[in-house]
Design a protein around this motif. Structure first.
Motif, PDB file in Angstrom:
ATOM      1  N   PHE A 151       0.824  -1.202   0.000  1.00  0.00           N
ATOM      2  CA  PHE A 151       0.000   0.000   0.000  1.00  0.00           C
ATOM      3  C   PHE A 151       0.862   1.257   0.000  1.00  0.00           C
ATOM      4  O   PHE A 151       0.657   2.178  -0.785  1.00  0.00           O
ATOM      5  N   GLY A 174       2.591   1.812  -3.160  1.00  0.00           N
ATOM      6  CA  GLY A 174       1.601   2.217  -4.151  1.00  0.00           C
ATOM      7  C   GLY A 174       1.215   3.668  -3.996  1.00  0.00           C
ATOM      8  O   GLY A 174       1.008   4.386  -4.968  1.00  0.00           O
ATOM      9  N   LEU A 175       1.154   4.090  -2.749  1.00  0.00           N
ATOM     10  CA  LEU A 175       0.709   5.459  -2.503  1.00  0.00           C
ATOM     11  C   LEU A 175       1.758   6.476  -2.927  1.00  0.00           C
ATOM     12  O   LEU A 175       1.436   7.539  -3.445  1.00  0.00           O
ATOM     13  N   PRO A 192      -0.192   8.644  -9.136  1.00  0.00           N
ATOM     14  CA  PRO A 192      -0.399   8.640 -10.583  1.00  0.00           C
ATOM     15  C   PRO A 192      -0.187  10.029 -11.202  1.00  0.00           C
ATOM     16  O   PRO A 192      -0.034  10.147 -12.411  1.00  0.00           O
ATOM     17  N   ILE A 219      -9.706   1.048   5.999  1.00  0.00           N
ATOM     18  CA  ILE A 219      -9.243   1.003   4.614  1.00  0.00           C
ATOM     19  C   ILE A 219     -10.294   1.626   3.708  1.00  0.00           C
ATOM     20  O   ILE A 219      -9.985   2.376   2.778  1.00  0.00           O
ATOM     21  N   PHE A 225      -9.964   5.194   3.993  1.00  0.00           N
ATOM     22  CA  PHE A 225      -8.721   5.585   3.347  1.00  0.00           C
ATOM     23  C   PHE A 225      -8.862   5.615   1.825  1.00  0.00           C
ATOM     24  O   PHE A 225      -8.448   6.567   1.169  1.00  0.00           O
ATOM     25  N   VAL A 226      -9.475   4.586   1.291  1.00  0.00           N
ATOM     26  CA  VAL A 226      -9.581   4.491  -0.165  1.00  0.00           C
ATOM     27  C   VAL A 226     -10.436   5.625  -0.720  1.00  0.00           C
ATOM     28  O   VAL A 226     -10.076   6.299  -1.681  1.00  0.00           O
ATOM     29  N   VAL A 250      -6.818   6.792  -3.855  1.00  0.00           N
ATOM     30  CA  VAL A 250      -5.742   5.890  -4.258  1.00  0.00           C
ATOM     31  C   VAL A 250      -6.204   4.989  -5.405  1.00  0.00           C
ATOM     32  O   VAL A 250      -5.442   4.579  -6.253  1.00  0.00           O
ATOM     33  N   GLY A 273      -4.502  10.997   2.526  1.00  0.00           N
ATOM     34  CA  GLY A 273      -4.382   9.553   2.390  1.00  0.00           C
ATOM     35  C   GLY A 273      -3.288   9.017   3.300  1.00  0.00           C
ATOM     36  O   GLY A 273      -3.478   8.023   4.000  1.00  0.00           O
TER      37      GLY A 273
END
Lengths: 179, 637
Positions: free
Chosen positions: A21, A24-25, A29, B288, B291-292, B297, B311
């Motif tokens: 995670f 990824g964070l 992007p 989560i 968070f998402v 993310v 985040g």
């Protein structure tokens, strides 16, 4: 203290996921893939939104610092950004080059009629020809292109006052000093 | 002034939460009754303070005080009052405040309803609840303050996303959050029990109602989201395996497992480890989920706040909370004593299988949701996992799960024998074959036939279990029916709801029909045996939008069934167009029409659908939620 391997297992699974995670964070992007930075803007030939017969190409990006902005009348976040773009155009902060993406001519033109047109030129990219070369993931996205037509920065998402002042403006000022 | 008041109450709440997370812990360790009692007062004070802050923000929205940035960006004087209020949580900052409000509500319930709890367990659980409060209050104050002022003050606000101007969605987040945050109780009590070193039946019975409440609200929240997506997004789907849907579904799956293992722990004193781990996991998945949605993310239609700083903050909270709790588990797991043993063929065995299958389902959905993120981590590819993956992996697990769901409740606790259940299994097998065959002859689909057969089997076996409980057909049945504890009714309604939802899901996946065509006025298309004719398009104006309404006449065999109205709305404030579907709702099938782009010359894009039994899905889901509330009802002895 007794710690069995079995009792540790949930923690290990969680840590492994946590690491994936976290990595990824940090791979946001919105960070430009390195292969595009300081490279020439992809070659393109696209019709003008307002005049089908006129073709826009890389020459339109030469000679000045340009903000290339990908938008579409279907895109919600573009509406949030529009006011800021209008302000940039009004105060002549930068030349704006619009790319109307996955849109219809009528809707694109109506959109600019309604909210005002901040762009000096608007290319019409119905079939994502340019947008794919640019590796755009969604609208709005913006690129800063220097006088020589090289990409210098990519921003994903709406441009806000804050982002302009802190991230984009300093770069633009610097690029404008360059020959 | 109101904004400053709100700000101050939030800061005070943070300070109190800080004290609440430390003092009761110390008190419980030293057996100091005064310090432990502080937890009760702190929890109540926190609730009052957060409620004040939330009320302050609501007032700001109702009064359209655009000197507050949040109101200026998310509200508008032209907006109906209901949406001014729902606008409070229709944005990142406000929704986090709502989150904390719910947290403080649950926290305040502990001293009110938990008078019989052991003092040290209560103090420790409240301390953990206080720690979660510290984390989220700090998150609000430092990264997403709802009370920031704006200068110069704009004349009007920038409106609310028109997609969110809908009664279904206005109340969707509060229910979802009640569910998410409700699992904080499972978390706090699991951690407290680990510190205490005691996980027993009393603990399980005390925690059960809280998990039930959280689970029910989560069920309602997910159902509302599904209904909303069905009629508002205009693509006629009831579930899209969208990441934001999935992350609400994950805690639901684990919460379901948790409910069942709490039952075993409360009745048979076993499965303590499972229960603790599920309690921690349910809340971690809720985190989560938060968070998402909040970090963007995984990009999807729902993420309206894309801000990495936020985040990262929630991720850090998640790591501290889950990592801390699981470390504690690693150290303390040995003190949890296993209960009496049981064989595989027994009610406990069935429930263990149920838990394993639910966990497998959770892992499946989790991987499908986060696999794209993980792939992106190790390469630069962006991929997306779509419905086919979930259909291929999740659906079979659910069918197996339902297979056990039918037999499990028929078995005895501790030990049953194969010989006892074999005749039943044979009868059920026959039932599945007969129903399956009939469905196949009618619907011509093997998968549909199997799935419908299994749904029928679940419904029948649930009735059989209930019938046995009340001694169906024997004298005194009426009294026994009335004398059952809430949990038995709960079981009956929930499992029946599951069967109904499964029937709906099956027919939607197998027999739904759709078509898209460009229709001029007067032209028609045919879908699933119905003729859809576009009759006219009329423009109009409403309070905060303009619209273009299309009338579509639906006929079958030349007879008019209904006229559906679908509209395109244009919201000038946000420059946004939304489409309103025209739907005829019937128990056995819905007719659904959506009108897209177009003009009088070329014609309009018309999408028409027939949806068999789609309402069964939501009916089943709501039955499950209702069942949860029914189970709360304890008969006084």
């Amino acid at each position: 203290m007794k710690i069995s391997l079995k009792a540790l297992l949930p923690l290990f699974i969680f840590l492994a996921l946590g690491i994936a995670f976290a990595v990824g964070l940090t791979k946001d992007p919105s960070i430009l893939p390195s292969q595009l930075i300081n490279r020439p803007f992809p070659q393109f030939e696209l019709p003008d939104l307002f005049d089908e017969t006129q073709i826009l190409d890389n020459r339109d990006l030469q000679g000045q610092v340009t903000l290339v902005n990908i938008f579409g009348s279907w895109c919600v976040a573009c509406g949030q950004e529009h006011g800021m773009l209008m302000k940039l155009a009004r105060e002549k902060e930068i030349v704006l080059f619009g790319v109307d993406w996955k849109d219809t001519r009528e809707k694109g033109m109506r959109w600019l009629e309604r909210g005002g047109n901040p762009y000096t030129r608007v290319a019409f990219d119905e079939d994502s020809k340019l947008v794919i070369d640019l590796g755009v993931t969604g609208a709005p996205e913006s690129f800063i292109v220097d006088k020589k037509g090289q990409i210098r920065y990519k921003h994903v998402g709406p441009i806000t006052e804050d982002i302009w002042e802190h991230d984009l403006k300093p770069l633009v000022l610097e690029l404008e000093q360059a020959p | 002034m109101i904004a400053e008041f709100g700000q101050i109450t939030l800061i005070l709440a943070l300070l109190i939460a800080g004290a609440q997370s430390v003092l009761p812990m110390v008190g419980a360790a030293r057996r100091d009754a005064r310090l432990m009692a502080f937890a009760d007062r702190a929890a109540l004070a926190q609730f009052i303070l957060v409620l004040s802050a939330f009320s302050a923000l609501t007032l700001i929205f109702i009064n359209s005080d655009f000197s507050v940035q949040l109101a200026a960006f998310n509200s508008h004087t032209d907006k109906p009052l209901l949406y001014k209020i729902s606008g409070v949580w229709g944005n990142h900052e406000g929704s986090m405040l709502l989150w904390v409000l719910m947290l403080s509500v649950f926290g305040a319930c502990v001293p009110v309803f938990g008078k019989t709890l052991p003092a040290s367990l209560k103090a420790r659980a409240l301390a953990v609840q206080g720690m979660i409060g510290v984390g989220f209050l700090a998150f609000i104050l430092f990264t997403s303050n709802p009370f920031l002022r704006l200068n110069p003050v704009p004349i009007n606000g920038q409106g609310l996303n028109p997609l969110l101007q809908d009664p279904g969605l206005a109340f969707h987040p509060p229910f979802l959050y009640l569910g998410y945050v409700g699992f904080s109780m499972a978390f706090s009590f699991s951690v407290a029990a680990l510190i205490e070193g005691r996980v027993d039946a009393v603990w399980a019975r005390w925690l059960r109602p809280w998990v039930l409440i959280a689970w029910c609200f989560l069920t309602i929240g997910i159902t509302m989201g599904s209904v909303w997506a069905y009629y508002e997004l205009g693509w006629g789907g009831w579930w899209g395996w969208d990441p934001v849907e999935n992350v609400a579904f994950l805690p639901w799956l684990v919460g379901t497992a948790l409910l069942h293992s709490l039952m075993v722990l409360g009745k048979r004193h076993s499965m303590a480890n499972w229960t603790i781990l599920l309690g921690i996991t349910a809340f971690s998945l809720s985190l989560i989920g938060t968070f998402v949605v909040r970090s963007g993310v995984l990009t999807s239609v729902h993420s309206f706040a894309v801000d990495p700083a936020r985040g990262v903050f929630i991720l850090v909270l998640l790591v501290i909370a889950t990592g801390g709790a699981l470390s504690l588990y690693a150290v303390r797991a040995h003190v949890l004593r296993g209960g009496p043993g049981f064989t595989l063929i027994s009610k406990e065995g069935g429930l263990v299988l149920n838990n394993l299958l639910l966990i497998a389902a959770t892992v499946t959905v989790f991987l499908g949701t986060f696999y794209p993120l993980i792939v992106e981590t190790f390469s630069n590819d962006k991929i997306s996992v779509g419905a086919p993956y979930f259909d291929a992996t999740f659906a079979p697990i659910m069918v197996v799960l339902i297979g056990f769901m039918g037999v499990g409740p028929l078995m005895k606790w501790r030990q049953d024998s194969w010989a006892n259940i074999r005749p039943l299994i044979l009868k059920f097998g026959l039932l599945i074959s007969v129903v399956g065959l009939l469905v196949y002859l009618y619907g011509r689909s093997v998968l549909g036939a199997i799935s419908m057969g299994v749904a029928a089997y679940l419904a029948v076996s649930t009735c059989v279990v209930f019938g046995r409980k009340i001694g169906f057909g024997k004298p005194g049945m009426g009294q026994r029916f009335l004398a059952q504890p809430g949990a038995v009714y709960g079981f009956f309604i929930a499992h029946l709801g599951m069967a109904i939802a499964m029937a709906g899901i099956t027919s939607m996946s197998v027999w739904a029909k759709e078509d898209v065509q460009l229709l001029k006025i007067g032209a028609h298309m045919s879908v699933g045996g119905y003729e859809f004719t576009l009759e006219k398009m009329t423009p109009g104006q409403e309070e905060n939008y303009q619209f273009l309404k299309g009338d579509v006449r639906v006929t079958k065999n030349g007879k008019t069934v209904t006229v559906l109205h679908s509209a395109r709305r244009f919201y000038p404030v946000r420059q946004m167009i939304t489409s309103e579907a025209g739907i005829q709702v019937r128990p056995m099938r819905n007719l659904y029409v959506g009108i897209g782009d177009g003009d009088a010359e070329k014609g309009w894009v018309v999408r028409a659908y027939t949806h068999p039994m789609v309402c069964w899905i939501w009916l089943g889901a709501l039955m499950m939620a209702l069942a949860g509330f029914v189970s709360l009802w304890e008969r006084k002895r």
